[in-house]
Design an enzyme around this catalytic site. Structure first.
Site, short mmCIF file in Angstrom:
data_model
loop_
_atom_site.label_atom_id
_atom_site.label_comp_id
_atom_site.label_asym_id
_atom_site.label_seq_id
_atom_site.Cartn_x
_atom_site.Cartn_y
_atom_site.Cartn_z
CE LYS A 82 -3.81 1.96 2.75
NZ LYS A 82 -4.67 1.93 3.94
CB SER A 157 -7.78 3.74 2.87
OG SER A 157 -6.96 3.25 3.94
CB SER A 181 -7.51 0.95 6.00
OG SER A 181 -8.52 2.09 5.76
N1 GLN Z 1 -12.59 4.48 6.51
C1 GLN Z 1 -11.87 5.09 7.69
C2 GLN Z 1 -11.53 6.34 7.52
O1 GLN Z 1 -11.91 7.17 6.54
C3 GLN Z 1 -10.74 4.10 7.97
C4 GLN Z 1 -9.61 4.39 7.30
C5 GLN Z 1 -8.28 3.55 7.69
O2 GLN Z 1 -8.43 2.58 8.44
N2 GLN Z 1 -7.27 4.14 7.28
O3 GLN Z 1 -11.07 7.06 8.37
#
Ligand code: GLN
Length: 499
Positions: A82, A157, A181
């Protein structure tokens, strides 16, 4: 071998490389060809390192023959990373224009440990900008598409990593999980993804979002594959003071079979395992097929010897507001370092302050700006107690919910997200609706406990349904063992999208 090389699981690929049946160059080339073929429709990658990957593959092949790489469990295995994890010499944008052109001179510890075990970083995968999002639609470089239905999001993400694994572009990938994420994109794309305990895997080289929540995790086809990557990445790191010195279950590769050297082991059956099903996770608004899939999977686990209990995590409903105060607050501080001077891209101006204003004003995307503002507000002198201070107190209550639950059960089974993969654009203009996608994943981050997502079926539209198991701090092996047992008697995790 009559199988497509890209269809191999990580364990199968390791075995085929060790036996000399295939070479790392063949495997790496097959991955690159698959990526080349599918990238135009998926856009899972932000950067490909084809040449260096092939060079590393040749070196791995040499070490395979000479025996120099004998002690390296991942020798010659290509993985995707990532784009919030630094890999020396490869661009690292975190999906943001503000980091355009930034090439870190160091490698994240999690990646480095995999490289030292012989893995090859084949490329950097797409992500919501600074990992803020649940769909990859917040990437400044264009969204990733779900391999099961190109009109749907892959989740986020870590959507690029999940899509790349699901589409068989790579056998495994790394993601990060601050609020879901790793788990949510794993569920949306039908792969297995582990969010380790906070402090289990080093955050060194991980682009910081919410520092008290961030953790790097692995995505792959099977619990075994993820277990192997996890066992290599995890452990104390002098470069991250929050990492804990807790023994990591060591996983030995004995031929093709996986044996676990530590006490608890990865082998079924699940006799005596106590599974808690929290009533607060089966609420109105959850997609019927998601609830059915999870409940069905719980009965499969029960059939493998587990005992099932209904439990309560009473403060679950506060996880969302608490997370969306704490994570933007931490983000507002973490993102202060992007000033146009030290990293990535800059909008030039005469005065230093104008460089700051212009660069930050134009290079951050809308969601990142929103969170910087929310976080700055929550931390401001007049509102600190009302928002940030209060959120920290409720976070403690959420943590206690888990502690109390784990007095009665060993693992907690729940949906990963209320729905399967939603259509691209569905929540684009409604941040609250997007945040609601995270209700079931946020509590584990706030409590710091591990969570494992894996596929348990499909909905009527042919989209994967995932479920998650959450466990006590540092008990990742319990989750992995349960999922492994489940995967021995089901084959959802081996289904592939037709692309
Ligand atoms: N969807 C969550 C956010 O928008 C989690 C994102 C993540 O785990 N990086 O913050």
């Amino acid at each position: 071998m009559n199988l497509e090389l890209t269809d191999l699981t990580l364990m199968q690929a390791i075995e085929a490389l060790r036996s000399g049946e295939i070479s790392s160059r063949e495997l790496t080339r097959a991955c690159l060809e698959r990526i080349e073929k599918l990238e135009p429709s998926l856009h899972a990658f932000l950067h490909l390192a084809a040449e260096s990957a092939l060079a590393q593959a040749d070196e791995a092949d040499r070490q395979q023959v000479t025996g120099d790489g004998q002690h390296k469990p991942l020798l010659g295995i290509p993985i995707a990373v990532k784009d919030v994890l630094a890999v020396e010499g490869l661009p690292c944008t975190a999906g943001s224009k503000i980091l355009e052109g930034f090439v870190p001179p160091f490698t994240a510890t999690a990646v480095k440990r995999l490289q030292e075990a012989g893995a090859i970083a084949i490329g950097k995968t797409n992500t919501d900008e600074f990992a803020m999002g649940s769909s990859t639609e917040n990437s400044a470089y264009g969204m990733t598409h779900n391999p099961w239905d190109l009109t749907r999001v892959p989740g986020g993400s870590s959507g690029g990593s999940a899509a790349a694994v699901a589409a068989r572009m790579v056998p495994a990938a790394l993601g990060t999980d601050t609020g879901g994420s790793v788990r949510q994109p794993a569920a949306f794309c039908g792969v297995t993804g582990l969010k380790p305990t906070y402090g289990r895997v080093s955050r060194y080289g991980l682009v910081a979002y919410g520092s008290s929540l961030d953790v790097a995790g692995a995505l792959g086809h099977t619990a075994e594959d993820v277990a192997l990557l996890f066992s290599i990445m995890a452990g104390r790191d002098a470069l991250d003071a929050t990492t804990q010195d807790v023994a990591v279950p060591t996983i030995d590769l004995v031929g093709a079979t996986l044996a676990v050297a530590s006490g608890r082991g990865l082998a079924p059956p699940l006799h005596g395992l106590r599974i808690g099903v929290p009533r607060e996770y089966f609420v109105r608004g959850i997609q019927v097929e998601v609830e059915a899939g999870v409940r069905q999977a719980v009965s499969v686990l029960e059939g493998l010897g587990a005992e099932v209990h209904e439990i309560s995590l009473p403060h679950s409903e506060y996880a969302l507001p608490v997370y969306y105060i704490i994570s933007p607050a931490e983000a507002s501080a973490n993102l202060a370092r992007y000033d146009g001077i030290r990293y990535g891209s800059r909008i030039q101006a005469e005065a230093m302050w104008d460089i700051f204003y212009r660069t930050r004003g134009r290079k951050f995307g809308a969601e990142v700006e929103r969170r910087i503002m929310l976080g700055t507000y929550a931390l401001s002198a007049g509102y600190y107690d009302a928002y940030y201070g209060q959120a920290q107190k409720v976070r403690t209550l959420i943590k206690r919910d888990f502690e109390q639950a784990f007095e009665r059960v060993d693992v907690i089974a729940a949906p990963v997200a209320p729905t399967t993969a939603f259509p691209i654009g569905a929540h684009r203009d409604d941040p609250l609706a997007m945040y609601l996608e995270d209700v079931f994943t946020l509590p584990a981050n706030l409590a710091g406990v591990p969570g494992l997502a894996f596929p348990v079926g499909f909905d009527g539209a042919g989209l994967p349904v995932g479920m998650q198991l959450m466990g006590q701090h540092f008990h990742e092996d319990v989750l992995l063992r349960a999922a492994h047992a489940y995967q021995q008697v089901t084959d959802w995790h081996m289904r592939a999208p037709s692309l």
